[in-house]
Design an enzyme around this catalytic site. Structure first.
Site, short mmCIF file in Angstrom:
data_model
loop_
_atom_site.label_atom_id
_atom_site.label_comp_id
_atom_site.label_asym_id
_atom_site.label_seq_id
_atom_site.Cartn_x
_atom_site.Cartn_y
_atom_site.Cartn_z
N GLU A 32 0.83 -1.21 0.00
CA GLU A 32 0.00 0.00 0.00
C GLU A 32 0.86 1.26 0.00
O GLU A 32 2.05 1.22 0.34
CB GLU A 32 -0.95 0.00 1.20
N VAL A 113 -5.47 0.58 3.16
CA VAL A 113 -5.68 -0.87 3.08
C VAL A 113 -6.97 -1.17 2.33
O VAL A 113 -7.02 -2.08 1.50
CB VAL A 113 -5.70 -1.49 4.50
N LYS A 166 -3.68 -1.29 14.26
CA LYS A 166 -2.90 -0.27 14.96
C LYS A 166 -3.34 -0.16 16.42
O LYS A 166 -4.53 -0.20 16.72
CB LYS A 166 -3.02 1.06 14.21
N1 PSU Z 1 -0.26 0.71 8.64
C1 PSU Z 1 0.83 1.44 8.99
N2 PSU Z 1 0.78 2.79 8.75
C2 PSU Z 1 -0.33 3.40 8.16
C3 PSU Z 1 -1.46 2.61 7.79
C4 PSU Z 1 -1.36 1.27 8.05
O1 PSU Z 1 1.83 0.89 9.50
O2 PSU Z 1 -0.31 4.60 7.94
C5 PSU Z 1 -2.67 3.24 7.09
C6 PSU Z 1 -3.34 2.19 6.21
O3 PSU Z 1 -3.37 2.70 4.91
C7 PSU Z 1 -4.71 1.99 6.78
C8 PSU Z 1 -4.99 3.38 7.26
O4 PSU Z 1 -5.62 1.55 5.80
O5 PSU Z 1 -3.74 3.72 7.90
C9 PSU Z 1 -6.20 3.44 8.16
O6 PSU Z 1 -6.71 4.74 8.14
P1 PSU Z 1 -8.21 5.01 8.69
O7 PSU Z 1 -8.11 4.70 10.14
O8 PSU Z 1 -8.46 6.48 8.41
O9 PSU Z 1 -9.12 4.09 7.94
#
Ligand code: PSU
Ligand code: MN
Length: 312
Positions: A32, A113, A166
């Protein structure tokens, strides 16, 4: 370097190398771009983008970093394009729902993702490596903030290798949602769900595998059973020696969550805000743990893709 290729009218464009690999049934791993554009600080992000591609190649697979450039969903980027997604100011963060607008309005952006999974599956790629998934945010009962990653993985046939979700999120709630939505989750050499920066989130897992071949076997079983097109999450923890110190993690995360609330950060901005706060608040230690996780995931994804292509 800025590439100024004209759109051919098709919204999805695999690179020549990725097309050739897919046509031959050779292993390909999707990567990604949001983690590069919005998840990591410059200039380290470009080094990481190049390094991750190299790790995939060492495992015998072809890397396909995915992003939308000038309205075209690009499946596989060259080094100039990787530099572009690492450095271009104002690059958007694109989830699944943003793809039609970005395509029609010729926008450029990094894919999360959710968007990366969707585009990879559309292109015929089955294996994808990332750091930590998005999920249910703390305070979700009020904000209704649940990452589109979960919904997309409940209806996309892709294998995602990640270090869990996360740790800024509500991890137990996220696992509940994955169960409800029918997403298969297995621990890679662990009985506990990884904690992204931490080796373990403390949550138990129902399934554990020891080898990439077992992931490929589960993928074949998904297809043989023929149920809804759900994902397989292979949860691969950062090694204990490379994890962030748990006490430091808990302290700085609490500060980060308080700062986000004070500054009223919401929506797409919240994840990058918290990740960046952790990097600064831990003097870069969270960055090293994040990178160790992504590297390990990318290596395992390469091995799974290789095993999958041999036997299917
Ligand atoms: N994993 C990481 N760093 C990131 C992300 C994932 O180590 O920055 C990103 C991915 O692209 C994931 C996004 O889909 O954070 C999630 O964002 P949100 O919570 O706004 O859906
Ligand atoms: Mn969100």
């Amino acid at each position: 370097m800025r590439t100024t290729q004209q759109s051919t009218g098709t919204p999805l464009r695999p690179s020549q190398e990725v097309s050739a690999a897919l046509a031959q049934g050779a292993p390909v791993v999707a990567l990604e771009s949001t983690i590069i554009s919005h998840g990591l600080p410059q200039p380290r992000n470009l080094e990481v983008a190049l390094e991750l591609e190299e790790i995939v190649r060492e495992a015998g697979a072809v890397p396909a970093t995915i992003a939308v450039l000038d309205g075209v969903a690009r499946i596989g980027l060259d080094p100039g394009e990787l530099k572009r997604i690492s450095t271009e100011p104002g690059l958007r963060k694109l989830g699944l729902r943003d793809l039609p607008a970005a395509t029609a309005l010729r926008a450029s952006g990094a894919t999360t993702v959710s968007a990366t999974s969707f585009l990879a599956a559309r292109a015929g790629i089955r294996v994808f490596a990332t750091g930590g998934l998005g999920g249910v945010h703390r305070g979700w009962a009020d904000s209704q903030d649940e990452s589109a990653d979960l919904d997309t993985l409940s209806r996309t046939r892709i294998t995602v290798v990640c270090a869990g979700v996360k740790s800024i999120l509500d991890v137990p709630a996220t696992l509940q949602r994955l169960e409800t939505r029918g997403v298969t989750v297995v621990g890679f050499r662990t009985d506990e769900f990884p904690g992204f920066y931490l080796h373990s989130s403390g949550e138990r897992l129902d399934w554990r595998i020891e080898a990439p071949e077992q992931a490929a076997a589960i993928m074949r079983a998904q297809d043989a059973l023929g149920g809804p097109g759900t994902a397989l999450i292979v949860a691969n923890p950062v090694p204990p020696a490379e994890q962030l110190d748990p006490a430091l993690h808990d302290r700085v995360l609490a500060e980060a969550l308080a700062a986000a609330e004070r500054e009223k950060v919401t929506g797409q901005a919240i994840t990058p805000f918290l990740l960046d706060y952790l990097v600064r608040g831990t003097d870069g230690a969270s960055l090293e743990a994040n990178l160790a996780a992504v590297r390990g995931n990318t290596r395992i994804a390469g091995q799974i893709a290789t095993s999958w292509s041999k036997e299917s």
